[in-house]
Design a protein around this motif. Sequence first.
Motif, PDB file in Angstrom:
ATOM      1  N   PHE A 157      38.112  32.151  31.644  1.00 47.45           N
ATOM      2  CA  PHE A 157      38.764  33.306  32.247  1.00 47.45           C
ATOM      3  C   PHE A 157      39.258  32.919  33.629  1.00 47.45           C
ATOM      4  CE2 PHE A 157      36.353  35.774  29.145  1.00 47.45           C
ATOM      5  CZ  PHE A 157      37.235  36.805  28.843  1.00 47.45           C
ATOM      6  N   LEU A 158      40.367  33.523  34.052  1.00 47.67           N
ATOM      7  CA  LEU A 158      40.890  33.339  35.401  1.00 47.67           C
ATOM      8  C   LEU A 158      40.850  34.675  36.123  1.00 47.67           C
ATOM      9  CD1 LEU A 158      44.076  31.194  34.680  1.00 47.67           C
ATOM     10  CD2 LEU A 158      41.931  30.403  35.673  1.00 47.67           C
ATOM     11  N   ALA A 159      40.459  34.630  37.394  1.00 48.03           N
ATOM     12  CA  ALA A 159      40.466  35.846  38.205  1.00 48.03           C
ATOM     13  C   ALA A 159      41.905  36.303  38.406  1.00 48.03           C
ATOM     14  CB  ALA A 159      39.810  35.585  39.553  1.00 48.03           C
ATOM     15  N   GLY A 160      42.099  37.624  38.395  1.00 48.85           N
ATOM     16  CA  GLY A 160      43.446  38.165  38.566  1.00 48.85           C
ATOM     17  C   GLY A 160      44.113  37.691  39.831  1.00 48.85           C
ATOM     18  N   THR A 161      43.357  37.634  40.936  1.00 55.23           N
ATOM     19  CA  THR A 161      43.958  37.217  42.202  1.00 55.23           C
ATOM     20  C   THR A 161      44.330  35.743  42.211  1.00 55.23           C
ATOM     21  OG1 THR A 161      41.757  36.877  43.130  1.00 55.23           O
ATOM     22  CG2 THR A 161      42.828  38.987  43.574  1.00 55.23           C
ATOM     23  N   SER A 162      43.740  34.954  41.309  1.00 51.90           N
ATOM     24  CA  SER A 162      44.119  33.537  41.255  1.00 51.90           C
ATOM     25  C   SER A 162      45.432  33.348  40.496  1.00 51.90           C
ATOM     26  CB  SER A 162      43.009  32.704  40.607  1.00 51.90           C
ATOM     27  OG  SER A 162      42.915  32.982  39.232  1.00 51.90           O
ATOM     28  N   ILE A 163      45.829  34.353  39.729  1.00 51.52           N
ATOM     29  CA  ILE A 163      47.095  34.289  38.997  1.00 51.52           C
ATOM     30  C   ILE A 163      48.200  34.878  39.861  1.00 51.52           C
ATOM     31  CG2 ILE A 163      48.307  35.062  36.927  1.00 51.52           C
ATOM     32  CD1 ILE A 163      45.450  35.326  35.641  1.00 51.52           C
ATOM     33  N   SER A 164      47.938  36.064  40.392  1.00 52.34           N
ATOM     34  CA  SER A 164      48.885  36.755  41.270  1.00 52.34           C
ATOM     35  C   SER A 164      48.120  37.834  42.015  1.00 52.34           C
ATOM     36  CB  SER A 164      50.005  37.391  40.438  1.00 52.34           C
ATOM     37  OG  SER A 164      50.776  38.273  41.231  1.00 52.34           O
ATOM     38  N   ARG A 165      48.470  38.070  43.250  1.00 53.46           N
ATOM     39  CA  ARG A 165      47.803  39.112  44.038  1.00 53.46           C
ATOM     40  C   ARG A 165      48.011  40.489  43.410  1.00 53.46           C
ATOM     41  NH1 ARG A 165      44.039  36.574  46.513  1.00 53.46           N
ATOM     42  NH2 ARG A 165      44.751  34.972  47.926  1.00 53.46           N
ATOM     43  N   GLU A 166      49.073  40.653  42.653  1.00 53.09           N
ATOM     44  CA  GLU A 166      49.351  41.923  41.985  1.00 53.09           C
ATOM     45  C   GLU A 166      48.383  42.206  40.841  1.00 53.09           C
ATOM     46  OE1 GLU A 166      51.617  44.308  42.947  1.00 53.09           O
ATOM     47  OE2 GLU A 166      51.645  42.986  44.678  1.00 53.09           O
ATOM     48  N   LEU A 167      47.593  41.222  40.439  1.00 58.67           N
ATOM     49  CA  LEU A 167      46.687  41.380  39.300  1.00 58.67           C
ATOM     50  C   LEU A 167      45.241  41.584  39.711  1.00 58.67           C
ATOM     51  CD1 LEU A 167      48.181  38.706  36.878  1.00 58.67           C
ATOM     52  CD2 LEU A 167      48.834  41.080  37.221  1.00 58.67           C
ATOM     53  N   SER A 168      45.022  41.910  40.977  1.00 59.01           N
ATOM     54  CA  SER A 168      43.654  42.182  41.433  1.00 59.01           C
ATOM     55  C   SER A 168      43.197  43.524  40.876  1.00 59.01           C
ATOM     56  CB  SER A 168      43.603  42.212  42.964  1.00 59.01           C
ATOM     57  OG  SER A 168      44.255  43.375  43.455  1.00 59.01           O
ATOM     58  N   LEU A 169      41.901  43.723  40.836  1.00 56.87           N
ATOM     59  CA  LEU A 169      41.326  44.961  40.321  1.00 56.87           C
ATOM     60  C   LEU A 169      41.862  46.170  41.077  1.00 56.87           C
ATOM     61  CD1 LEU A 169      39.273  46.312  38.407  1.00 56.87           C
ATOM     62  CD2 LEU A 169      37.570  45.989  40.192  1.00 56.87           C
ATOM     63  N   ASN A 170      41.876  46.102  42.396  1.00 53.75           N
ATOM     64  CA  ASN A 170      42.333  47.244  43.190  1.00 53.75           C
ATOM     65  C   ASN A 170      43.814  47.541  42.975  1.00 53.75           C
ATOM     66  OD1 ASN A 170      39.842  47.830  44.274  1.00 53.75           O
ATOM     67  ND2 ASN A 170      40.136  46.479  46.034  1.00 53.75           N
ATOM     68  N   LYS A 171      44.633  46.520  42.873  1.00 54.94           N
ATOM     69  CA  LYS A 171      46.070  46.745  42.647  1.00 54.94           C
ATOM     70  C   LYS A 171      46.321  47.334  41.261  1.00 54.94           C
ATOM     71  CE  LYS A 171      47.871  44.757  46.446  1.00 54.94           C
ATOM     72  NZ  LYS A 171      48.573  43.552  46.720  1.00 54.94           N
ATOM     73  N   ILE A 172      45.574  46.882  40.258  1.00 54.88           N
ATOM     74  CA  ILE A 172      45.729  47.418  38.904  1.00 54.88           C
ATOM     75  C   ILE A 172      45.278  48.882  38.878  1.00 54.88           C
ATOM     76  CG2 ILE A 172      44.909  47.254  36.522  1.00 54.88           C
ATOM     77  CD1 ILE A 172      46.897  45.058  37.187  1.00 54.88           C
ATOM     78  N   LYS A 173      44.153  49.197  39.532  1.00 56.33           N
ATOM     79  CA  LYS A 173      43.682  50.581  39.580  1.00 56.33           C
ATOM     80  C   LYS A 173      44.687  51.471  40.307  1.00 56.33           C
ATOM     81  CE  LYS A 173      39.165  51.037  40.560  1.00 56.33           C
ATOM     82  NZ  LYS A 173      37.844  50.699  41.132  1.00 56.33           N
ATOM     83  N   LEU A 174      45.280  50.965  41.369  1.00 56.90           N
ATOM     84  CA  LEU A 174      46.305  51.712  42.095  1.00 56.90           C
ATOM     85  C   LEU A 174      47.493  52.003  41.182  1.00 56.90           C
ATOM     86  CD1 LEU A 174      47.314  52.874  44.805  1.00 56.90           C
ATOM     87  CD2 LEU A 174      48.259  50.610  45.288  1.00 56.90           C
TER      88      LEU A 174
END
Length: 130
Positions: free
Chosen positions: A78-95
């Motif tokens: 698995f890759l962390a969302g922020t390691s792929i793109s800052r737009e894929l972080s948990l907080n950005k997705i929830k927003l």
Amino acid sequence: VLVNQSDRQVSANRRALRRGTRPNFIDPEVVVAAAARSTDFQSMADDLKNSGIEIQISRRNDGMPRGILYRQAGSDEFLAGTSISRELSLNKIKLRFNQNLQIQMHQTRNRIDAISRNQIVNHQPRQRGE
């Protein structure tokens, strides 16, 4: 090395090649598009599954969500969302989900208002004896 890969994606792919496993490439645009169509993690997970991408919420020791992890179906890592793109972080997705819910509520309210206006305009008073 594929274009538009973060350093972590490149490192994960190199590890996969050394291990003889499938490289893990996540196209950020596919995930952003799925998030734009979703209002919760389950609907996003279902949408991404059709694209061959799995998601998982990583949690802290106390059970609170820490982040969102992505992997290509069939990959071991698995890759962390922020390691792929800052737009894929948990907080950005929830927003994004919250924005989508607000848009849906606004559209629903507009439809209800339009139906109400249409019923008022088309309302014919009843004649006595009907």
